[in-house]
Design a protein around this motif. Structure first.
Motif, PDB file in Angstrom:
ATOM      1  N   GLU A 198     -27.814  16.141  18.887  1.00 20.16           N
ATOM      2  CA  GLU A 198     -26.514  15.478  20.096  1.00 20.16           C
ATOM      3  C   GLU A 198     -26.631  14.071  20.232  1.00 20.16           C
ATOM      4  O   GLU A 198     -25.829  13.274  20.482  1.00 20.16           O
ATOM      5  CB  GLU A 198     -26.773  16.084  21.150  1.00 20.16           C
ATOM      6  CG  GLU A 198     -25.618  16.218  22.320  1.00 20.16           C
ATOM      7  CD  GLU A 198     -26.004  17.275  23.270  1.00 20.16           C
ATOM      8  OE1 GLU A 198     -25.031  18.052  23.579  1.00 20.16           O
ATOM      9  OE2 GLU A 198     -26.955  17.328  24.101  1.00 20.16           O
ATOM     10  N   GLU A 199     -27.908  13.381  20.367  1.00 17.49           N
ATOM     11  CA  GLU A 199     -28.158  11.928  20.579  1.00 17.49           C
ATOM     12  C   GLU A 199     -27.545  11.125  19.339  1.00 17.49           C
ATOM     13  O   GLU A 199     -26.825  10.162  19.452  1.00 17.49           O
ATOM     14  CB  GLU A 199     -29.581  11.724  20.929  1.00 17.49           C
ATOM     15  CG  GLU A 199     -30.289  12.081  22.031  1.00 17.49           C
ATOM     16  CD  GLU A 199     -31.732  12.051  22.137  1.00 17.49           C
ATOM     17  OE1 GLU A 199     -32.003  11.951  23.261  1.00 17.49           O
ATOM     18  OE2 GLU A 199     -31.978  11.971  21.023  1.00 17.49           O
ATOM     19  N   GLY A 200     -27.640  11.699  18.271  1.00 19.12           N
ATOM     20  CA  GLY A 200     -27.308  11.151  16.989  1.00 19.12           C
ATOM     21  C   GLY A 200     -25.678  11.052  17.120  1.00 19.12           C
ATOM     22  O   GLY A 200     -25.238  10.194  16.698  1.00 19.12           O
ATOM     23  N   GLN A 201     -25.057  12.327  17.199  1.00 21.17           N
ATOM     24  CA  GLN A 201     -23.717  12.274  17.308  1.00 21.17           C
ATOM     25  C   GLN A 201     -23.033  11.381  18.418  1.00 21.17           C
ATOM     26  O   GLN A 201     -21.969  10.985  18.363  1.00 21.17           O
ATOM     27  CB  GLN A 201     -23.274  14.070  17.497  1.00 21.17           C
ATOM     28  CG  GLN A 201     -23.479  14.726  16.216  1.00 21.17           C
ATOM     29  CD  GLN A 201     -23.108  16.119  16.672  1.00 21.17           C
ATOM     30  OE1 GLN A 201     -23.244  16.749  17.734  1.00 21.17           O
ATOM     31  NE2 GLN A 201     -22.876  16.827  15.531  1.00 21.17           N
ATOM     32  N   ASP A 202     -23.708  11.403  19.658  1.00 18.56           N
ATOM     33  CA  ASP A 202     -22.863  10.310  20.674  1.00 18.56           C
ATOM     34  C   ASP A 202     -23.169   9.067  20.173  1.00 18.56           C
ATOM     35  O   ASP A 202     -22.309   8.313  20.449  1.00 18.56           O
ATOM     36  CB  ASP A 202     -23.973  10.557  22.044  1.00 18.56           C
ATOM     37  CG  ASP A 202     -23.745  11.725  22.643  1.00 18.56           C
ATOM     38  OD1 ASP A 202     -22.821  12.556  22.411  1.00 18.56           O
ATOM     39  OD2 ASP A 202     -24.662  12.204  23.513  1.00 18.56           O
ATOM     40  N   LEU A 203     -24.237   8.822  19.405  1.00  8.58           N
ATOM     41  CA  LEU A 203     -24.187   7.143  18.671  1.00  8.58           C
ATOM     42  C   LEU A 203     -23.148   7.098  17.837  1.00  8.58           C
ATOM     43  O   LEU A 203     -22.467   6.126  17.841  1.00  8.58           O
ATOM     44  CB  LEU A 203     -25.717   7.000  18.096  1.00  8.58           C
ATOM     45  CG  LEU A 203     -26.684   6.620  19.126  1.00  8.58           C
ATOM     46  CD1 LEU A 203     -28.145   6.864  18.141  1.00  8.58           C
ATOM     47  CD2 LEU A 203     -26.366   5.033  19.451  1.00  8.58           C
ATOM     48  N   GLU A 204     -22.696   7.991  16.769  1.00  8.44           N
ATOM     49  CA  GLU A 204     -21.901   8.007  16.005  1.00  8.44           C
ATOM     50  C   GLU A 204     -20.405   7.705  16.729  1.00  8.44           C
ATOM     51  O   GLU A 204     -19.603   6.737  16.129  1.00  8.44           O
ATOM     52  CB  GLU A 204     -21.611   9.425  15.012  1.00  8.44           C
ATOM     53  CG  GLU A 204     -22.639   9.586  14.227  1.00  8.44           C
ATOM     54  CD  GLU A 204     -22.701  11.169  13.584  1.00  8.44           C
ATOM     55  OE1 GLU A 204     -21.706  11.776  13.975  1.00  8.44           O
ATOM     56  OE2 GLU A 204     -23.583  11.618  12.968  1.00  8.44           O
ATOM     57  N   LYS A 205     -20.256   8.260  17.888  1.00  3.54           N
ATOM     58  CA  LYS A 205     -18.950   8.492  18.474  1.00  3.54           C
ATOM     59  C   LYS A 205     -18.892   6.923  19.061  1.00  3.54           C
ATOM     60  O   LYS A 205     -17.587   6.096  19.031  1.00  3.54           O
ATOM     61  CB  LYS A 205     -18.589   9.137  19.666  1.00  3.54           C
ATOM     62  CG  LYS A 205     -18.586  10.769  19.150  1.00  3.54           C
ATOM     63  CD  LYS A 205     -18.569  11.964  20.298  1.00  3.54           C
ATOM     64  CE  LYS A 205     -18.678  13.056  19.734  1.00  3.54           C
ATOM     65  NZ  LYS A 205     -18.909  14.241  20.671  1.00  3.54           N
ATOM     66  N   ALA A 206     -19.925   6.326  19.685  1.00  9.04           N
ATOM     67  CA  ALA A 206     -20.084   5.177  20.302  1.00  9.04           C
ATOM     68  C   ALA A 206     -19.487   3.981  19.226  1.00  9.04           C
ATOM     69  O   ALA A 206     -19.322   2.826  19.614  1.00  9.04           O
ATOM     70  CB  ALA A 206     -21.311   5.104  21.089  1.00  9.04           C
ATOM     71  N   LEU A 207     -20.451   4.087  18.356  1.00  4.30           N
ATOM     72  CA  LEU A 207     -20.294   3.091  17.147  1.00  4.30           C
ATOM     73  C   LEU A 207     -19.148   2.984  16.263  1.00  4.30           C
ATOM     74  O   LEU A 207     -19.076   1.869  15.373  1.00  4.30           O
ATOM     75  CB  LEU A 207     -21.742   2.970  16.374  1.00  4.30           C
ATOM     76  CG  LEU A 207     -22.922   2.844  17.320  1.00  4.30           C
ATOM     77  CD1 LEU A 207     -24.363   3.155  16.471  1.00  4.30           C
ATOM     78  CD2 LEU A 207     -23.071   1.648  18.305  1.00  4.30           C
TER      79      LEU A 207
END
Length: 597
Positions: free
Chosen positions: A120-129
């Protein structure tokens, strides 16, 4: 090597690899709350040793994101490191993802070890970046390249927990998990969280500091299960239990390749909060991913009758130890030298006297005066101070017993205290009692009830920067999802499930005044059913922690009649349950400290 030198070496590696920012969370490969020594990368690179927080290192700046429990501690431990402190969950403070999106250039690169970052943290980073076309590199462990004397991963043996403690067989648990898989159309289910695997196979270990967990992964299928573990940890009893339940033992790290072998057309059930980013990315394209909370999370949170009876027994033993500590400290302070650390050792001695004691269930918090204002302060050789016959001493500790784990906080009055401290102390006790007395309808959540505990403290225009309580595992994690008490939902905490019968939770409001004092009183409670009528199913809590609440800190005039009655009744139970296990001198002392007010 000092922190600034470690950061400099890591930045040199970042530059060599074209990395603009590197992330170091507080986690192992399993998203555990307490990481083993091998996994303490964030502490190694920053010097901050709290149990929660993430460090981000960029080319010219660095930050630590942690919550209110650790702000005071972090300020001190980050001094001179060049790392700025970001107060999580505060208005106007950017999240780490938002901050990275601001500082990393277009087409830049952010990196981390994907095994220690959740899906989930990795996916949140994907969206933000994504808007800045920033690349994510998740297969590098740069801290490991800097950490020359890094400890080994634990090789401690496991032990089987008999059904007289678990109350349910492995076969029954597997059947329940497979039923949920079938309901969701899954042919496989990956379990990476250690407490879920341990609960499922009725085993415990010694791989994580304080928590009796085993480094392992499970791949549950409809016709069997693979357990990824160091086979050398298994004795004959453990191997026999696994074989009996058609569980195949595989090498620990083989899970990453095995996941790649899932066939197109299969459906795998995964928990976004409990699966690491690397494992998630190893699932082949043609495999359907069914996102669903690990069913074991709710199953293990709802304790069965055998577990509950064992847990109650563990709390009597723990209450004896804590009561003995209170007597020892209050009768010896000023006569012999007592320090924060010697008090912690004395409590461990009292716990070791109890049958079935294994070890502390988490790092002991023994804090005198202003140290108690740091919610998760733990004394060290450098910070240890003497306890004098004045002010307040806070002890938040727990015991791990074969019958279950405990978590209890008491604040002792060591001598004369100002009226303000008594007002704060009384408000904390009132908040704890009011939540203990709560009656509510089935379907309520922690955020429905949290204000009951905070009310007397809010009346003073004070608040505390943490939850009011959390779930407790059965000889597992001391912080156990999916339920807790908070006035707001914090998604990452996974504490917003409605209360279910059999859940065990802590009740621990507090007051923390930086530079002065900290006060916390904590009991554990079981969620139980009350009357069912035309209005619905009523629920309430059963208190299972028994140790005196220091009457020297209470101003009865600030309490209602019902609050005094509750406290008097509670103290009568403490004397009845704990008194018979004490010496005559301790029992006479306890009679005074459980007197009616």
């Amino acid at each position: 090597m000092k922190v600034v030198e470690r950061i400099a070496r890591l930045r040199a590696l970042m530059e060599q690899n074209g990395i603009d920012a590197y992330i170091v969370p507080t986690a192992d490969f399993h998203q555990s709350e307490n990481a083993g020594e091998y996994f303490k990368c964030r502490e190694f690179i920053s010097g901050f040793d709290g149990s929660y927080g993430t460090v981000m290192l960029a080319k010219d700046e660095a930050g630590l994101w942690t919550d209110g429990r650790y702000w005071t501690q972090a300020e001190k431990q980050l001094e001179g490191s060049g790392i700025s402190l970001f107060h999580m969950f505060e208005d106007g403070v950017p999240t780490m993802e938002e901050y990275l999106a601001q500082i990393v250039p277009e087409n830049g690169k952010v990196a981390f070890d994907g095994r220690v970052v959740s899906m989930e943290e990795g996916q949140d980073l994907e969206k933000a970046l994504a808007p800045k076309n920033i690349t994510i590199e998740y297969s590098c462990d740069l801290v490991g390249d800097v950490w020359e004397d890094r400890p080994e991963i634990s090789k401690e043996p496991v032990f089987v927990l008999d059904e007289k403690y678990t109350g349910e067989s492995v076969a029954s648990k597997l059947e329940r998990v497979r039923n949920v898989m079938k309901e969701n159309g899954a042919t496989a289910h990956i379990i990476a969280s250690l407490d879920d695997v341990c609960w499922l196979i009725n085993m415990r270990g010694n791989d994580v500091v304080y928590y009796p967990l085993i480094f392992s992964y499970a791949l549950v299928k409809l016709d069997g299960m693979d357990l990824f573990i160091d086979e050398n940890k298994l004795n004959d009893e453990a191997k026999a239990l696994l074989a009996e339940n058609n569980i195949t033992v595989r090498p620990y790290n083989d899970i990453y390749e095995e996941v790649k072998n899932l066939k197109a057309g299969e459906s795998v059930m995964i928990d976004p909060m409990k699966l690491n980013y690397a494992l998630y990315n190893n699932i082949p394209e043609g495999v359907e991913k069914i996102e669903h909370q690990n069913p074991t999370i709710l199953m293990k949170a709802m304790k069965n009758d055998v577990e509950l009876e064992n847990i109650k027994n563990a709390h009597i033993k723990d209450g004896i130890a804590v009561t003995k500590l209170m007597h020892w400290m209050k009768t010896n302070v000023g006569k012999i030298k007592i320090t924060e650390m010697s008090a912690a050792r004395k409590l461990e001695e009292f716990r070791k006297e109890q049958e079935g004691y294994i070890r502390d269930s988490f790092e002991p918090i023994c804090a005198y005066k202003d140290h108690a204002a740091m919610m998760h302060y733990a004394p060290t050789d450098e910070s240890d101070v003497e306890v004098l016959p004045e002010h307040l001493f806070l002890t938040d500790t727990g015991g791990g017993y074969i019958e279950g784990s405990t978590d209890i906080t008491r604040t002792f009055v060591m001598g004369p205290v100002a009226d303000e401290l008594k007002t704060h102390f009384t408000a904390v006790v009132r908040g704890m009692m009011n939540l203990s007395r709560a009656k509510f309808l089935y379907g309520c959540f922690g955020y429905n009830l949290d204000a009951i505990a905070r009310g007397p403290i809010w009346d003073l225009d004070i608040d505390f920067k943490c939850g009011t309580g959390h779930g407790v595992g059965y000889l597992l994690n001391i912080h156990e999802p999916p339920t807790g008490f908070r006035w707001q939902i914090v998604k990452s905490k996974n504490e917003h499930h409605k209360f279910e019968e059999g859940m065990v939770l802590t009740n621990e409001p507090g007051v923390y005044v930086e530079g002065s004092h900290g006060i916390r009183i904590e009991n554990e409670m079981i969620v139980t059913k009350g009357e069912k009528n035309e209005f619905g199913q009523f629920m309430h809590f059963e208190t299972i922690t028994f140790a005196p609440i220091d009457l020297d800190g209470i101003n009865p005039d600030e309490m209602t009649k019902f609050e005094r009655e509750w406290l008097n009744n509670y103290h009568a139970q403490v004397f009845e349950k704990i008194g018979p296990h004490l010496t005559e001198e301790e029992r006479e002392w306890l009679k005074e400290y459980t007197r009616a007010i």
